[in-house]
Write an enzyme that holds these catalytic residues in place. Structure first.
Site, mmCIF file in Angstrom:
data_model
loop_
_atom_site.group_PDB
_atom_site.id
_atom_site.type_symbol
_atom_site.label_atom_id
_atom_site.label_comp_id
_atom_site.label_asym_id
_atom_site.label_seq_id
_atom_site.Cartn_x
_atom_site.Cartn_y
_atom_site.Cartn_z
ATOM 1 N N HIS A 23 0.835 -1.207 0.000
ATOM 2 C CA HIS A 23 0.000 0.000 0.000
ATOM 3 C C HIS A 23 0.869 1.256 0.000
ATOM 4 O O HIS A 23 0.507 2.274 0.586
ATOM 5 C CB HIS A 23 -0.974 0.007 1.184
ATOM 6 N N THR A 24 2.002 1.155 -0.674
ATOM 7 C CA THR A 24 2.869 2.323 -0.834
ATOM 8 C C THR A 24 2.847 2.826 -2.278
ATOM 9 O O THR A 24 3.168 3.975 -2.529
ATOM 10 C CB THR A 24 4.334 1.981 -0.478
ATOM 11 N N SER A 60 -11.521 -19.064 -21.904
ATOM 12 C CA SER A 60 -10.627 -19.326 -20.776
ATOM 13 C C SER A 60 -10.847 -20.727 -20.217
ATOM 14 O O SER A 60 -11.983 -21.104 -19.889
ATOM 15 C CB SER A 60 -10.880 -18.312 -19.651
ATOM 16 N N GLY A 103 -8.271 -14.871 -7.128
ATOM 17 C CA GLY A 103 -8.647 -14.080 -5.949
ATOM 18 C C GLY A 103 -7.686 -14.255 -4.799
ATOM 19 O O GLY A 103 -7.988 -13.920 -3.657
ATOM 20 N N LEU A 157 -2.492 -12.622 -5.952
ATOM 21 C CA LEU A 157 -1.206 -12.768 -6.644
ATOM 22 C C LEU A 157 -1.306 -12.166 -8.052
ATOM 23 O O LEU A 157 -0.539 -12.491 -8.941
ATOM 24 C CB LEU A 157 -0.788 -14.241 -6.701
ATOM 25 N N ASP A 196 1.579 -4.049 -9.551
ATOM 26 C CA ASP A 196 1.301 -5.381 -10.105
ATOM 27 C C ASP A 196 1.713 -5.468 -11.565
ATOM 28 O O ASP A 196 2.424 -6.386 -11.987
ATOM 29 C CB ASP A 196 -0.196 -5.710 -9.991
HETATM 30 C C1 GLA Z 1 -3.104 -4.311 -4.988
HETATM 31 C C2 GLA Z 1 -2.945 -3.193 -6.019
HETATM 32 C C3 GLA Z 1 -1.508 -2.668 -6.010
HETATM 33 C C4 GLA Z 1 -1.054 -2.298 -4.595
HETATM 34 C C5 GLA Z 1 -1.369 -3.438 -3.613
HETATM 35 C C6 GLA Z 1 -1.082 -3.059 -2.189
HETATM 36 O O1 GLA Z 1 -2.359 -5.411 -5.360
HETATM 37 O O2 GLA Z 1 -3.276 -3.651 -7.294
HETATM 38 O O3 GLA Z 1 -1.406 -1.561 -6.885
HETATM 39 O O4 GLA Z 1 -1.637 -1.102 -4.177
HETATM 40 O O5 GLA Z 1 -2.712 -3.853 -3.703
HETATM 41 O O6 GLA Z 1 0.281 -2.863 -1.983
#
Ligand code: GLA
Length: 387
Positions: A34-35, A67, A124, A127, A174
């Site tokens: 969450h940064t 899929s 879900g 990952l 991600d």
């Molecule tokens: C999810 C979001 C990312 C990031 C994380 C927390 O995976 O897609 O952008 O904010 O949560 O670190």
């Protein structure tokens, strides 16, 4: 797997000639949670689980997608000139969004194609199966239409699609880690500047274990966007006196000196997490580079406590897995990874204790929570590519 995905393709569309195959990984974030949307640092890596895809161009404007993970949805079909987010198109909205964003940015995708995908990332689980699918589509399009788009640009388009087409306000972590992954290396990414460097994860006596709580969560209906808003508000309050563009610019000391500017206890906690977690990430990467895995582990543990107490994005399942891990002698460090509220933990475990770790933690988790957790020893792999 290449053989499997080709088989799914030929079973679905009754041909196999001229089909190209691709792989796009999932990701696990080692620290820096969450940064990303707070202008801070993250330290994720691509993993060997991911999404396989096969694709072949057509001579008309029809797109057909299938899929192997959502067989009940059957073949989803639409016209390449009609790219709207449609509820009944379900998973296919992710690749569809990527095409739409590419078109909006001047890339002329005018021709249809047939495509099948099959992924082995638990759904879900946090990952990043969605970002994996987005990058898969982006790289496929880039290759089959020979656009030659720079990889970081593709990453940005995928994030844009998730934000604007899917409606999830995620940061860039991600998509970046999946698009840019390298074998046995994690990526220290400054999400403010997109400056990044690779750091070799050369564990000799330890392994990375991912444990899935099996508690399902969807980002869209989680408190993810609420946390973003709280941090944005805290930033605005700090900006009343400080010349900063993001929470990621503050040191712990600067934060402590100025936190009185934030007029709400909850928002102080949220901003505190963002600031401290960002600094922790830098410290953790330094520790890893000095082969100090014990310090790295301690910082992982602190990261989890902060996500539990200040950011409040964990929950009983994640906290139980981490607590059980910390009580096990094989554990160097353990924390939730990803958005939280469910999904997975990531732990560094002594190699010779892994089996016992999985047995003991698994059994106790079931006793406490009532259902099984799943455990995977993670390998750090390459980013999205043709196979
Ligand atoms: C999810 C979001 C990312 C990031 C994380 C927390 O995976 O897609 O952008 O904010 O949560 O670190």
């Amino acid at each position: 797997m290449k053989k499997n995905i080709l088989e799914i393709f030929s079973k679905t569309f009754n041909y196999e000639e001229g089909v190209r195959t691709f792989f796009s990984p999932g990701r696990v974030n080692l620290i820096g949670e969450h940064t990303d949307y707070n202008g801070g640092n993250v330290f994720p890596c691509a993993i060997s689980f991911g999404t396989y895809g096969a694709i072949s161009l057509r001579d008309d404007k029809v797109v057909r997608m299938y899929s192997g993970n959502f067989v009940d949805k059957g073949v989803i079909s639409f016209n390449i000139d009609n790219l709207r987010n449609e509820k009944e198109h379900d998973w296919a909205n992710y690749p569809k969004g990527v095409i739409e964003i590419l078109r909006q940015n001047g890339y002329n995708v005018q021709q249809g194609f047939d495509m099948v995908v099959f992924g082995n990332i638990p759904n879900g689980a946090g990952l990043s199966s969605s970002a994996s699918l987005e990058l898969l589509m982006a790289v496929m399009i880039n290759e089959i239409f020979k656009f030659n788009i720079d990889r970081v640009e593709l990453v940005k388009f995928c994030q844009m699609s998730e934000n604007d087409f899917i409606g999830v306000n995620c940061g860039i972590m991600d998509q970046f880690s999946i698009g840019m992954g390298q074998k046995n290396r994690a990526i220290l990414l400054d999400c403010n500047t997109l400056i990044y460097k690779y750091s070799t994860v050369d564990l000799k006596d330890e392994v990375i274990v991912i444990a899935n709580t099996n508690k399902r969560r969807g980002l869209a209906d989680s408190k993810y966007n609420e946390r973003r808003r709280e941090c944005e508000k805290a930033l605005r309050e700090l900006q009343g006196e400080l010349k900063i563009n993001s929470l990621g610019e503050l040191t712990e000391e600067e934060f402590e000196k100025n936190k009185h500017l934030i007029k709400d206890e909850i928002r102080i906690k949220r901003a505190k997490h963002a600031v401290y977690e960002n600094q922790r990430t830098l410290k953790a990467v330094n520790a890893l580079e000095e082969n100090d895995i014990v310090t790295f582990g301690k910082l992982m543990n602190e990261s989890h406590s902060s996500l539990r107490d200040d950011y409040e994005v964990t929950g009983k399942e994640l906290d139980t897995l981490v607590e059980l891990a910390l009580n096990h002698e094989g554990t160097i460090g353990s924390r939730m990874t990803g958005a939280g509220f469910g999904g997975c933990t990531v732990s560094i475990i002594k190699k010779d204790k892994v089996e016992d770790f999985i047995n003991v933690v698994g059994q106790k988790y079931k006793e406490i929570i009532g259902y099984d957790a799943d455990f995977y020893v993670a390998n750090i792999g390459e980013g999205t590519r043709e196979i």
